[in-house]
Scaffold this motif. Structure first.
Motif, PDB file in Angstrom:
ATOM      1  N   ALA A 273      -6.405  10.544   5.918  1.00  0.00           N
ATOM      2  CA  ALA A 273      -6.167   9.281   6.634  1.00  0.00           C
ATOM      3  C   ALA A 273      -5.969   8.129   5.665  1.00  0.00           C
ATOM      4  CB  ALA A 273      -7.332   8.996   7.576  1.00  0.00           C
ATOM      5  N   LEU A 274      -6.712   8.130   4.567  1.00  0.00           N
ATOM      6  CA  LEU A 274      -6.550   7.063   3.572  1.00  0.00           C
ATOM      7  C   LEU A 274      -5.152   7.101   2.967  1.00  0.00           C
ATOM      8  CD1 LEU A 274     -10.014   7.266   1.765  1.00  0.00           C
ATOM      9  CD2 LEU A 274      -9.184   5.365   3.153  1.00  0.00           C
ATOM     10  N   ARG A 275      -4.679   8.287   2.608  1.00  0.00           N
ATOM     11  CA  ARG A 275      -3.337   8.399   2.039  1.00  0.00           C
ATOM     12  C   ARG A 275      -2.287   7.972   3.061  1.00  0.00           C
ATOM     13  NH1 ARG A 275      -4.455  14.340  -0.625  1.00  0.00           N
ATOM     14  NH2 ARG A 275      -5.438  13.602  -2.553  1.00  0.00           N
ATOM     15  N   ARG A 276      -2.458   8.388   4.300  1.00  0.00           N
ATOM     16  CA  ARG A 276      -1.489   8.044   5.339  1.00  0.00           C
ATOM     17  C   ARG A 276      -1.424   6.531   5.550  1.00  0.00           C
ATOM     18  NH1 ARG A 276      -3.155  11.449   8.945  1.00  0.00           N
ATOM     19  NH2 ARG A 276      -4.567  10.002  10.013  1.00  0.00           N
ATOM     20  N   GLY A 277      -2.569   5.859   5.430  1.00  0.00           N
ATOM     21  CA  GLY A 277      -2.603   4.429   5.675  1.00  0.00           C
ATOM     22  C   GLY A 277      -2.202   3.577   4.480  1.00  0.00           C
ATOM     23  N   LEU A 278      -2.258   4.147   3.277  1.00  0.00           N
ATOM     24  CA  LEU A 278      -2.050   3.337   2.081  1.00  0.00           C
ATOM     25  C   LEU A 278      -0.824   3.717   1.255  1.00  0.00           C
ATOM     26  CD1 LEU A 278      -5.776   3.261   0.906  1.00  0.00           C
ATOM     27  CD2 LEU A 278      -4.492   1.282   1.742  1.00  0.00           C
ATOM     28  N   VAL A 279      -0.490   4.988   1.211  1.00  0.00           N
ATOM     29  CA  VAL A 279       0.598   5.462   0.344  1.00  0.00           C
ATOM     30  C   VAL A 279       1.864   5.626   1.168  1.00  0.00           C
ATOM     31  CG1 VAL A 279       1.347   7.242  -1.261  1.00  0.00           C
ATOM     32  CG2 VAL A 279      -1.082   6.651  -1.109  1.00  0.00           C
ATOM     33  N   HIS A 280       2.810   4.730   0.956  1.00  0.00           N
ATOM     34  CA  HIS A 280       4.083   4.802   1.678  1.00  0.00           C
ATOM     35  C   HIS A 280       5.129   4.053   0.868  1.00  0.00           C
ATOM     36  CE1 HIS A 280       3.321   0.621   2.886  1.00  0.00           C
ATOM     37  NE2 HIS A 280       2.089   1.008   3.203  1.00  0.00           N
ATOM     38  N   GLU A 281       6.377   4.184   1.251  1.00  0.00           N
ATOM     39  CA  GLU A 281       7.456   3.543   0.512  1.00  0.00           C
ATOM     40  C   GLU A 281       7.261   2.025   0.481  1.00  0.00           C
ATOM     41  OE1 GLU A 281      12.362   3.331   0.441  1.00  0.00           O
ATOM     42  OE2 GLU A 281      11.325   4.509   1.978  1.00  0.00           O
ATOM     43  N   GLY A 282       7.377   1.469  -0.709  1.00  0.00           N
ATOM     44  CA  GLY A 282       7.202   0.033  -0.884  1.00  0.00           C
ATOM     45  C   GLY A 282       5.777  -0.391  -1.148  1.00  0.00           C
ATOM     46  N   SER A 283       4.830   0.530  -1.047  1.00  0.00           N
ATOM     47  CA  SER A 283       3.425   0.198  -1.275  1.00  0.00           C
ATOM     48  C   SER A 283       3.102   0.208  -2.762  1.00  0.00           C
ATOM     49  CB  SER A 283       2.526   1.196  -0.547  1.00  0.00           C
ATOM     50  OG  SER A 283       1.169   1.051  -0.944  1.00  0.00           O
ATOM     51  N   LEU A 284       2.156  -0.603  -3.176  1.00  0.00           N
ATOM     52  CA  LEU A 284       1.652  -0.550  -4.546  1.00  0.00           C
ATOM     53  C   LEU A 284       0.964   0.782  -4.817  1.00  0.00           C
ATOM     54  CD1 LEU A 284       0.710  -1.775  -7.296  1.00  0.00           C
ATOM     55  CD2 LEU A 284      -1.217  -2.790  -6.049  1.00  0.00           C
TER      56      LEU A 284
ATOM     57  N   VAL B 286      -5.266   5.478  -7.236  1.00  0.00           N
ATOM     58  CA  VAL B 286      -6.598   5.102  -6.748  1.00  0.00           C
ATOM     59  C   VAL B 286      -7.499   6.323  -6.856  1.00  0.00           C
ATOM     60  CG1 VAL B 286      -7.958   4.212  -4.817  1.00  0.00           C
ATOM     61  CG2 VAL B 286      -5.574   3.473  -5.114  1.00  0.00           C
ATOM     62  N   LEU B 287      -8.618   6.165  -7.536  1.00  0.00           N
ATOM     63  CA  LEU B 287      -9.598   7.244  -7.670  1.00  0.00           C
ATOM     64  C   LEU B 287     -10.913   6.784  -7.061  1.00  0.00           C
ATOM     65  CD1 LEU B 287     -10.381  10.045  -8.777  1.00  0.00           C
ATOM     66  CD2 LEU B 287     -10.978   8.920 -10.939  1.00  0.00           C
ATOM     67  N   VAL B 288     -11.417   7.553  -6.089  1.00  0.00           N
ATOM     68  CA  VAL B 288     -12.634   7.199  -5.364  1.00  0.00           C
ATOM     69  C   VAL B 288     -13.657   8.309  -5.560  1.00  0.00           C
ATOM     70  CG1 VAL B 288     -13.550   6.402  -3.144  1.00  0.00           C
ATOM     71  CG2 VAL B 288     -11.087   6.232  -3.612  1.00  0.00           C
ATOM     72  N   ALA B 289     -14.912   7.949  -5.721  1.00  0.00           N
ATOM     73  CA  ALA B 289     -15.982   8.937  -5.848  1.00  0.00           C
ATOM     74  C   ALA B 289     -17.002   8.748  -4.741  1.00  0.00           C
ATOM     75  CB  ALA B 289     -16.664   8.831  -7.204  1.00  0.00           C
ATOM     76  N   GLU B 290     -17.406   9.845  -4.128  1.00  0.00           N
ATOM     77  CA  GLU B 290     -18.477   9.784  -3.139  1.00  0.00           C
ATOM     78  C   GLU B 290     -19.814   9.498  -3.814  1.00  0.00           C
ATOM     79  OE1 GLU B 290     -17.810   9.487  -0.204  1.00  0.00           O
ATOM     80  OE2 GLU B 290     -16.745  11.127   0.764  1.00  0.00           O
ATOM     81  N   GLU B 291     -19.904   9.883  -5.087  1.00  0.00           N
ATOM     82  CA  GLU B 291     -21.122   9.597  -5.864  1.00  0.00           C
ATOM     83  C   GLU B 291     -20.743   9.434  -7.322  1.00  0.00           C
ATOM     84  OE1 GLU B 291     -25.554  11.451  -6.867  1.00  0.00           O
ATOM     85  OE2 GLU B 291     -23.968  12.766  -6.116  1.00  0.00           O
TER      86      GLU B 291
ATOM     87  N   ALA C 101      -9.118  -1.929   3.880  1.00  0.00           N
ATOM     88  CA  ALA C 101      -9.035  -3.393   3.907  1.00  0.00           C
ATOM     89  C   ALA C 101      -9.069  -3.969   2.501  1.00  0.00           C
ATOM     90  CB  ALA C 101     -10.168  -3.972   4.749  1.00  0.00           C
ATOM     91  N   MET C 102      -9.940  -3.447   1.643  1.00  0.00           N
ATOM     92  CA  MET C 102     -10.022  -3.958   0.275  1.00  0.00           C
ATOM     93  C   MET C 102      -8.744  -3.671  -0.502  1.00  0.00           C
ATOM     94  SD  MET C 102     -13.931  -3.397  -1.073  1.00  0.00           S
ATOM     95  CE  MET C 102     -14.199  -1.739  -0.434  1.00  0.00           C
ATOM     96  N   LEU C 103      -8.206  -2.471  -0.365  1.00  0.00           N
ATOM     97  CA  LEU C 103      -7.010  -2.106  -1.117  1.00  0.00           C
ATOM     98  C   LEU C 103      -5.782  -2.859  -0.617  1.00  0.00           C
ATOM     99  CD1 LEU C 103      -7.615   1.716  -1.613  1.00  0.00           C
ATOM    100  CD2 LEU C 103      -7.651  -0.064  -3.366  1.00  0.00           C
ATOM    101  N   ARG C 104      -5.683  -3.083   0.673  1.00  0.00           N
ATOM    102  CA  ARG C 104      -4.558  -3.860   1.192  1.00  0.00           C
ATOM    103  C   ARG C 104      -4.642  -5.310   0.730  1.00  0.00           C
ATOM    104  NH1 ARG C 104      -4.952  -0.972   7.103  1.00  0.00           N
ATOM    105  NH2 ARG C 104      -3.563   0.794   6.642  1.00  0.00           N
ATOM    106  N   SER C 105      -5.849  -5.854   0.705  1.00  0.00           N
ATOM    107  CA  SER C 105      -6.034  -7.211   0.225  1.00  0.00           C
ATOM    108  C   SER C 105      -5.720  -7.303  -1.268  1.00  0.00           C
ATOM    109  CB  SER C 105      -7.466  -7.676   0.493  1.00  0.00           C
ATOM    110  OG  SER C 105      -7.677  -9.003   0.078  1.00  0.00           O
ATOM    111  N   LEU C 106      -6.112  -6.287  -2.029  1.00  0.00           N
ATOM    112  CA  LEU C 106      -5.820  -6.268  -3.456  1.00  0.00           C
ATOM    113  C   LEU C 106      -4.314  -6.177  -3.691  1.00  0.00           C
ATOM    114  CD1 LEU C 106      -6.623  -6.180  -6.397  1.00  0.00           C
ATOM    115  CD2 LEU C 106      -7.173  -3.746  -6.132  1.00  0.00           C
ATOM    116  N   GLU C 107      -3.634  -5.361  -2.907  1.00  0.00           N
ATOM    117  CA  GLU C 107      -2.179  -5.265  -3.028  1.00  0.00           C
ATOM    118  C   GLU C 107      -1.520  -6.619  -2.765  1.00  0.00           C
ATOM    119  OE1 GLU C 107       1.577  -2.630  -1.287  1.00  0.00           O
ATOM    120  OE2 GLU C 107      -0.376  -2.560  -0.273  1.00  0.00           O
ATOM    121  N   ASP C 108      -2.005  -7.319  -1.751  1.00  0.00           N
ATOM    122  CA  ASP C 108      -1.448  -8.620  -1.399  1.00  0.00           C
ATOM    123  C   ASP C 108      -1.641  -9.626  -2.535  1.00  0.00           C
ATOM    124  OD1 ASP C 108      -0.430 -10.765   0.266  1.00  0.00           O
ATOM    125  OD2 ASP C 108      -2.503 -11.365   0.577  1.00  0.00           O
ATOM    126  N   TRP C 109      -2.866  -9.750  -3.029  1.00  0.00           N
ATOM    127  CA  TRP C 109      -3.147 -10.739  -4.072  1.00  0.00           C
ATOM    128  C   TRP C 109      -2.473 -10.374  -5.392  1.00  0.00           C
ATOM    129  CZ3 TRP C 109      -4.409 -15.541  -3.950  1.00  0.00           C
ATOM    130  CH2 TRP C 109      -5.096 -16.041  -2.835  1.00  0.00           C
TER     131      TRP C 109
END
Length: 294
Positions: A32-43, A74-79, A209-217
């Motif tokens: 779901a994260l990839r579907r919402g964030l990784v697309h053409e034109g995205s950072l 983007v690299l995310v860790a659960e721990e 939300a954080m990644l979209r805001s970071l892309e915007d700024w």
């Protein structure tokens, strides 16, 4: 499973302390994260979630050095077992209790002299994204701590660490305490979004939300050639900075300290202190301590 075990499983509000079975802390949904964030034109060019690592920053810096990571990775860790903050401070939290991630940026069109704004930019983006998605009032402590209010007390709930990745890259690491309970805090003055009364601690929408805001700024700043005034970054950071207007002590390199009122953040991202002697001293690196009234 015993009847008692089954009964316990039906009590969703009961704190679960097992390392991997805390029902209040579901794993992130990578698809779901990839579907919402990784697309053409995205950072964002890729999102990877790992169960456990020492430091997402160290891992992503190594990948950038090896040429195996593109801008927007983007690299995310659960721990994280060896998460680091500024001044080599450790950052630890129970599995899936927070958001611990790093991103790779390559702002080639921005003069290197302005790259020092990237941690402050990230702070603005994170605070903006969390305010919208979690409904928590957030503030920034210069240069890059995220503050929330718990019981009328200002507490640190997150931090940001920037590291160079070769000649043309920067890895920005973000750590945010999301669902930590009072008894899980690493130090008494730490906080979390949950303790600050967040309307949601669902980490998937918080991360998006954080990644979209970071892309915007990042886009605004890059289009302005890194100019903090033209991009609106300098004004926005100052408006959300809890350090400004406070009397602070700056612990500086070389075992030197300066006490003064924080009056501005200049065009280089430095904190300007007005001292009792009437001088204005710029602080570009060091530890800032908010002093309480006597």
């Amino acid at each position: 499973m015993t009847p008692r075990d089954a009964a316990d499983d039906n009590h969703a509000n009961t704190p679960r302390r097992s390392r991997w079975s805390d029902l209040d802390r579901p794993p992130l949904n990578t698809t779901a994260l990839r579907r919402g964030l990784v697309h053409e034109g995205s950072l964002w060019t890729g999102v990877e979630v790992v169960q456990r690592t020492g430091s997402t920053n160290s891992d992503l810096v190594a990948r950038a050095a090896a040429g195996s990571a593109a801008e927007g990775a983007v690299l995310v860790a659960e721990e994280q077992t060896a998460g680091r903050g500024r001044l080599d401070r450790q950052w630890t939290a129970p599995p899936r209790s927070g958001l611990f991630f790093s991103v790779l940026l390559r702002p080639r069109e921005v003069p290197v002299a302005r790259w020092g704004w990237l941690p402050l930019l990230t702070g603005v983006a994170v605070a903006t994204g969390l305010s919208r998605a979690a409904g928590v009032d957030t503030a920034l402590k210069w240069p890059n701590d995220l503050l929330v209010t718990v019981g009328g007390e200002e507490r640190k709930a997150g931090g940001i660490l920037a590291e160079r990745a070769g000649d043309d890259g920067v890895v920005i690491g973000v750590g945010v305490n999301v669902s930590l309970r009072e008894d899980e805090l690493p130090v008494p003055r730490a906080g979390s979004l949950a303790l600050a009364g967040a309307v949601s601690t669902d980490r998937d929408p918080l991360l998006r939300a954080m990644l979209r805001s970071l892309e915007d700024w990042y886009g605004r700043w890059r289009r302005a050639g890194g100019d903090p005034a033209a991009s609106g970054l300098q004004e926005t950071y100052a408006a959300g900075c809890a350090t400004l207007g406070r009397t602070v002590r700056a612990e500086l390199p070389g075992d030197r300290s300066v006490v003064g009122e924080a009056v501005a953040v200049d065009g280089d991202g430095r904190l300007i202190l007005a001292t009792e002697s009437g001088l204005q001293e710029p602080v570009g690196a060091g530890d800032i301590i908010h002093l309480r009234p006597a």
